[in-house]
Design a protein around this motif. Structure first.
Motif, PDB file in Angstrom:
ATOM      1  N   GLU A  76       0.856  -1.183   0.000  1.00 45.49           N
ATOM      2  CA  GLU A  76       0.000   0.000   0.000  1.00 45.49           C
ATOM      3  C   GLU A  76       0.894   1.235   0.000  1.00 45.49           C
ATOM      4  N   ASP A  77       0.880   2.066   1.036  1.00 47.42           N
ATOM      5  CA  ASP A  77       1.704   3.275   0.991  1.00 47.42           C
ATOM      6  C   ASP A  77       2.855   3.234   1.992  1.00 47.42           C
ATOM      7  N   ARG A  78       3.089   2.075   2.655  1.00 51.75           N
ATOM      8  CA  ARG A  78       4.127   1.991   3.671  1.00 51.75           C
ATOM      9  C   ARG A  78       5.177   0.946   3.313  1.00 51.75           C
ATOM     10  N   TRP A  79       6.424   1.216   3.772  1.00 53.71           N
ATOM     11  CA  TRP A  79       7.538   0.332   3.488  1.00 53.71           C
ATOM     12  C   TRP A  79       7.697  -0.724   4.566  1.00 53.71           C
ATOM     13  N   HIS A  80       8.112  -1.924   4.119  1.00 54.42           N
ATOM     14  CA  HIS A  80       8.374  -3.048   5.008  1.00 54.42           C
ATOM     15  C   HIS A  80       9.749  -3.608   4.668  1.00 54.42           C
ATOM     16  N   MET A  81      10.314  -4.391   5.579  1.00 52.92           N
ATOM     17  CA  MET A  81      11.596  -5.034   5.279  1.00 52.92           C
ATOM     18  C   MET A  81      11.440  -6.548   5.355  1.00 52.92           C
ATOM     19  N   ASP A  82      12.256  -7.242   4.602  1.00 52.50           N
ATOM     20  CA  ASP A  82      12.293  -8.704   4.592  1.00 52.50           C
ATOM     21  C   ASP A  82      13.758  -9.104   4.482  1.00 52.50           C
ATOM     22  N   VAL A  83      14.372  -9.449   5.635  1.00 54.90           N
ATOM     23  CA  VAL A  83      15.803  -9.773   5.650  1.00 54.90           C
ATOM     24  C   VAL A  83      16.016 -11.095   6.380  1.00 54.90           C
ATOM     25  N   THR A  84      17.128 -11.735   6.077  1.00 51.60           N
ATOM     26  CA  THR A  84      17.519 -12.968   6.754  1.00 51.60           C
ATOM     27  C   THR A  84      18.888 -12.750   7.380  1.00 51.60           C
ATOM     28  N   VAL A  85      18.974 -12.952   8.710  1.00 51.15           N
ATOM     29  CA  VAL A  85      20.227 -12.772   9.445  1.00 51.15           C
ATOM     30  C   VAL A  85      20.508 -14.054  10.222  1.00 51.15           C
ATOM     31  N   ASN A  86      21.685 -14.636   9.963  1.00 51.33           N
ATOM     32  CA  ASN A  86      22.072 -15.875  10.652  1.00 51.33           C
ATOM     33  C   ASN A  86      21.034 -16.977  10.484  1.00 51.33           C
ATOM     34  N   GLY A  87      20.428 -17.024   9.289  1.00 51.69           N
ATOM     35  CA  GLY A  87      19.474 -18.078   8.982  1.00 51.69           C
ATOM     36  C   GLY A  87      18.070 -17.840   9.498  1.00 51.69           C
ATOM     37  N   VAL A  88      17.840 -16.691  10.140  1.00 55.16           N
ATOM     38  CA  VAL A  88      16.500 -16.373  10.659  1.00 55.16           C
ATOM     39  C   VAL A  88      15.911 -15.244   9.833  1.00 55.16           C
ATOM     40  N   ARG A  89      14.668 -15.437   9.378  1.00 58.24           N
ATOM     41  CA  ARG A  89      14.021 -14.448   8.524  1.00 58.24           C
ATOM     42  C   ARG A  89      13.245 -13.450   9.382  1.00 58.24           C
ATOM     43  N   TYR A  90      13.380 -12.183   9.035  1.00 56.92           N
ATOM     44  CA  TYR A  90      12.681 -11.117   9.765  1.00 56.92           C
ATOM     45  C   TYR A  90      11.869 -10.301   8.769  1.00 56.92           C
ATOM     46  N   ARG A  91      10.552 -10.305   8.953  1.00 55.14           N
ATOM     47  CA  ARG A  91       9.651  -9.518   8.112  1.00 55.14           C
ATOM     48  C   ARG A  91       8.927  -8.552   9.030  1.00 55.14           C
ATOM     49  N   GLU A  92       9.200  -7.255   8.864  1.00 57.59           N
ATOM     50  CA  GLU A  92       8.645  -6.261   9.784  1.00 57.59           C
ATOM     51  C   GLU A  92       8.249  -4.996   9.039  1.00 57.59           C
ATOM     52  N   ALA A  93       7.238  -4.316   9.586  1.00 55.70           N
ATOM     53  CA  ALA A  93       6.835  -3.019   9.036  1.00 55.70           C
ATOM     54  C   ALA A  93       7.810  -1.953   9.508  1.00 55.70           C
ATOM     55  N   LEU A  94       8.142  -1.013   8.629  1.00 57.60           N
ATOM     56  CA  LEU A  94       9.069   0.065   8.967  1.00 57.60           C
ATOM     57  C   LEU A  94       8.350   1.365   9.305  1.00 57.60           C
ATOM     58  N   ASP A  95       7.034   1.364   9.177  1.00 56.37           N
ATOM     59  CA  ASP A  95       6.201   2.505   9.585  1.00 56.37           C
ATOM     60  C   ASP A  95       6.657   3.825   8.972  1.00 56.37           C
ATOM     61  N   THR A  96       6.940   3.822   7.698  1.00 64.97           N
ATOM     62  CA  THR A  96       7.281   5.061   7.013  1.00 64.97           C
ATOM     63  C   THR A  96       6.839   4.974   5.559  1.00 64.97           C
ATOM     64  N   THR A  97       6.560   6.128   4.987  1.00 65.39           N
ATOM     65  CA  THR A  97       6.205   6.190   3.558  1.00 65.39           C
ATOM     66  C   THR A  97       7.356   6.743   2.732  1.00 65.39           C
ATOM     67  N   ASP A  98       8.455   7.124   3.399  1.00 64.79           N
ATOM     68  CA  ASP A  98       9.610   7.703   2.728  1.00 64.79           C
ATOM     69  C   ASP A  98      10.645   6.627   2.411  1.00 64.79           C
ATOM     70  N   HIS A  99      11.091   6.548   1.167  1.00 72.64           N
ATOM     71  CA  HIS A  99      12.000   5.488   0.739  1.00 72.64           C
ATOM     72  C   HIS A  99      13.354   5.589   1.428  1.00 72.64           C
ATOM     73  N   ARG A 100      13.928   6.807   1.478  1.00 75.29           N
ATOM     74  CA  ARG A 100      15.233   6.955   2.113  1.00 75.29           C
ATOM     75  C   ARG A 100      15.172   6.663   3.610  1.00 75.29           C
ATOM     76  N   GLU A 101      14.080   7.065   4.231  1.00 73.08           N
ATOM     77  CA  GLU A 101      13.902   6.764   5.665  1.00 73.08           C
ATOM     78  C   GLU A 101      13.772   5.259   5.870  1.00 73.08           C
ATOM     79  N   ALA A 102      13.098   4.576   4.942  1.00 73.65           N
ATOM     80  CA  ALA A 102      12.943   3.130   5.035  1.00 73.65           C
ATOM     81  C   ALA A 102      14.299   2.431   4.948  1.00 73.65           C
ATOM     82  N   LEU A 103      15.171   2.906   4.042  1.00 73.75           N
ATOM     83  CA  LEU A 103      16.513   2.316   3.935  1.00 73.75           C
ATOM     84  C   LEU A 103      17.309   2.514   5.226  1.00 73.75           C
TER      85      LEU A 103
END
Length: 394
Positions: free
Chosen positions: A6-33
């Motif tokens: 929709e209008d908000r950014w989320h992240m999907d990363v894997t660290v040490n074999g564990v997947r993390y999918r979380e909302a970043l609560d921002t609509t700004d791309h640079r802020e999301a990064l």
């Protein structure tokens, strides 16, 4: 990676074999990064929630609070569980259905500001944040906000109220005047005669009491140091005899039965301790304050003095006089009687250094008052303009 839903950014990363999918609560791309990099760093530092923690963190606040209370129930006392439930009520109203995962430091600051505006004390507000902290630690997300959450300064209060002998007599005469206050009356006599805390009396069982040897054993206390044997003076013995007679009448005098048994809906359960005598205690001290105020106002009226001021002065010592103040009353009387620190600690159980210093001052004040009574004008103090003492000695 980050992605937009929709209008908000989320992240999907894997660290040490564990997947993390979380909302970043921002609509700004640079802020999301930026938030993604920050979150990955937190995960690598061990500040990320475990799979179970993440499931708890994603729950709406009310559901998470219910689960938290249910998990705590087997591990804490009933009163602690009840207190935590009450502390969570304003938190529930403020955070609504927001998941714990989305609670940020600025949200907590806003909550603190909102609660301060209602006039609550710093101590109460800190206790509410303390429960929130436990929930967020359960979700493994407290470390994210910990550095930015500041607790309120707690107002310092006098250690306790202590009554004069005349005020103490008035309180207990009032307690004896109403059969409905019998349990609170006996509990108060025991507290002021033994230094016991309310929680210690509520968990006292008949197996802990020896009326012939005039001693009782405290097994349940605030600290390990509170576990102690206490001798019974005449007042304490009389209170326990009255409670024993009551126990025999209601068939609750077995060794495992509580001296102050639970009573709900007029049904006594001697296998459980009484939860509180707060209502009876409050009505007792309010009645005592009223009688003291009325008596002082009457005397003021007869002498032509201000009735309102006289009433207020006479009633004020009893207003907000807590049951716990009876413990301090007992310790103060011990200190004024010259009891040593070791004796007071043996009788009262745990006492902080602050408390010991307080009662050292009490003891010195009592000594000073006693010695002042010996003065009879045998010598006049020299006036400031007199010659120095060294000159008088030559």
């Amino acid at each position: 990676m980050i992605y937009k839903r929709e209008d908000r950014w989320h992240m999907d990363v894997t660290v040490n074999g564990v997947r993390y999918r979380e909302a970043l609560d921002t609509t700004d791309h640079r802020e999301a990064l930026r938030l993604e990099k920050k979150r990955v760093a937190e995960i690598q530092q061990g500040k990320a929630a475990s799979p179970m923690g993440r499931a708890f963190a994603r729950k709406p606040f009310g559901d998470a609070a219910n689960q938290f209370l249910e998990e705590r129930k087997p591990h804490v006392a009933h009163r602690t569980h009840q207190l935590e439930r009450n502390l969570l009520m304003p938190l529930r109203r403020f955070f609504g259905e927001r998941p714990l995962l989305r609670v940020r430091a600025e949200d907590i600051s806003t909550y603190q500001r909102t609660r301060r505006e209602t006039g609550i004390s710093g101590r109460t507000l800190n206790m509410e944040i303390g429960v929130l902290r436990q929930m967020m630690k359960r979700a493994k997300i407290w470390a994210i906000v910990a550095e930015d959450v500041k607790l309120d300064r707690e107002n310092t209060r006098p250690i306790a109220k202590v009554l004069t002998p005349a005020q103490k007599k008035a309180l207990f005469e009032m307690a004896a005047s109403n059969d409905g206050w019998m349990v609170a009356y006996c509990a108060a006599v025991l507290a002021v005669s033994t230094t016991c805390r309310g929680i210690e009396l509520k968990h006292l069982q008949w197996g802990d009491v020896d009326l012939f040897e005039r001693v009782m054993l405290i097994r349940r206390s605030k600290t390990e140091a509170g576990h102690r044997s206490l001798p019974l003076n005449d007042d304490a013995l009389a209170a326990l005899i009255q409670l024993r007679q009551r126990a025999e009448l209601i068939e609750s005098a077995e060794a495992e039965h509580f001296v102050f048994p639970a009573c709900e809906r007029n049904k006594i359960d001697p296998s459980k301790p009484q939860k509180t005598w707060r209502t009876a205690w409050r009505s007792l001290v309010e009645a005592t304050a009223k009688r003291a105020g009325d008596g002082a106002a009457k005397l003021a009226s007869e002498s032509g003095a201000d009735e309102t001021s006289a009433r207020t002065r006479a009633a004020s010592p009893f207003l907000r006089f807590r049951f716990h103040d009876l413990r301090h009353q007992a310790i103060t009387e011990l200190a004024e009687g010259g009891a040593s620190d070791a004796t007071m600690m043996a009788l009262a159980g745990h006492m902080s250094r602050q408390m010991l210093e307080h009662y050292s001052h009490v003891r010195m004040a009592a000594k000073r008052t006693a010695l002042e009574g010996l003065a009879s004008g045998l010598m006049k103090a020299p006036r400031p303009d007199n010659q120095p003492v060294s000159d008088l000695a030559n």
